[in-house]
Design a protein around this motif. Sequence first.
Motif, PDB file in Angstrom:
ATOM      1  N   ASN A  30       5.349   5.100   1.031  1.00  0.00           N
ATOM      2  CA  ASN A  30       3.777   4.621   1.302  1.00  0.00           C
ATOM      3  C   ASN A  30       2.939   5.804   0.674  1.00  0.00           C
ATOM      4  OD1 ASN A  30       4.483   2.014   2.523  1.00  0.00           O
ATOM      5  ND2 ASN A  30       5.141   2.947   4.285  1.00  0.00           N
ATOM      6  N   GLU A  58       0.932   6.158  -1.725  1.00  0.00           N
ATOM      7  CA  GLU A  58      -0.349   5.685  -2.538  1.00  0.00           C
ATOM      8  C   GLU A  58      -1.196   5.378  -1.415  1.00  0.00           C
ATOM      9  OE1 GLU A  58      -2.021   2.544  -5.659  1.00  0.00           O
ATOM     10  OE2 GLU A  58       0.121   3.341  -5.640  1.00  0.00           O
ATOM     11  N   THR A  59      -0.722   4.366  -0.427  1.00  0.00           N
ATOM     12  CA  THR A  59      -1.416   4.116   0.724  1.00  0.00           C
ATOM     13  C   THR A  59      -1.955   5.279   1.684  1.00  0.00           C
ATOM     14  OG1 THR A  59      -0.117   2.037   0.810  1.00  0.00           O
ATOM     15  CG2 THR A  59      -1.498   2.693   2.577  1.00  0.00           C
ATOM     16  N   LEU A  60      -1.285   6.124   1.982  1.00  0.00           N
ATOM     17  CA  LEU A  60      -1.307   7.271   2.717  1.00  0.00           C
ATOM     18  C   LEU A  60      -2.350   8.255   2.126  1.00  0.00           C
ATOM     19  CD1 LEU A  60       2.068   8.561   4.009  1.00  0.00           C
ATOM     20  CD2 LEU A  60       0.065   7.452   5.274  1.00  0.00           C
ATOM     21  N   VAL A 114      -5.086   7.245  -0.089  1.00  0.00           N
ATOM     22  CA  VAL A 114      -6.088   6.331  -0.172  1.00  0.00           C
ATOM     23  C   VAL A 114      -6.653   6.346   1.240  1.00  0.00           C
ATOM     24  CG1 VAL A 114      -7.084   4.102  -0.397  1.00  0.00           C
ATOM     25  CG2 VAL A 114      -5.365   4.900  -2.266  1.00  0.00           C
ATOM     26  N   GLU A 115      -6.001   6.197   2.245  1.00  0.00           N
ATOM     27  CA  GLU A 115      -6.242   5.991   3.651  1.00  0.00           C
ATOM     28  C   GLU A 115      -6.445   7.280   4.354  1.00  0.00           C
ATOM     29  OE1 GLU A 115      -4.118   3.024   5.640  1.00  0.00           O
ATOM     30  OE2 GLU A 115      -4.741   1.297   4.256  1.00  0.00           O
TER      31      GLU A 115
END
Length: 120
Positions: free
Chosen positions: A50, A52-54, A56-57
């Motif tokens: 994860n 990319e999600t980490l 971005v967020e």
Amino acid sequence: MAAYEQRDGIRDEKINSYFRGDYITRQVLLTIISATAAFVILFGIYGIYNFETLVVEIYSMNIQEFLTALLLGYALFVGGMIAITVWVYSARYKRARRHLNAFYQDLHRLSVSYQKEKED
């Protein structure tokens, strides 16, 4: 009896060389080390999967909440592993003691039998 001495007897003697609490504590410490390594590896795999999600967020997430959830997950994971370890190794210790007691009783009976043969 010789077969027991060569196979299970060796393992049971190793287990019996510890007091029950020492044996279980040793296994629990090894489990904590192993569970910590496993948790770090699993978290690393999760982070890579994860990523990319980490990224971005990362700026919008509450770090304290994230770390609390992470520590809670770690505590539950290690706590569960410790509970399983205590259960398994307590049973192994009891089984080894039971086997050794039976072996020593058989050995005593054999010794008594030899003494009777010598007397006759």
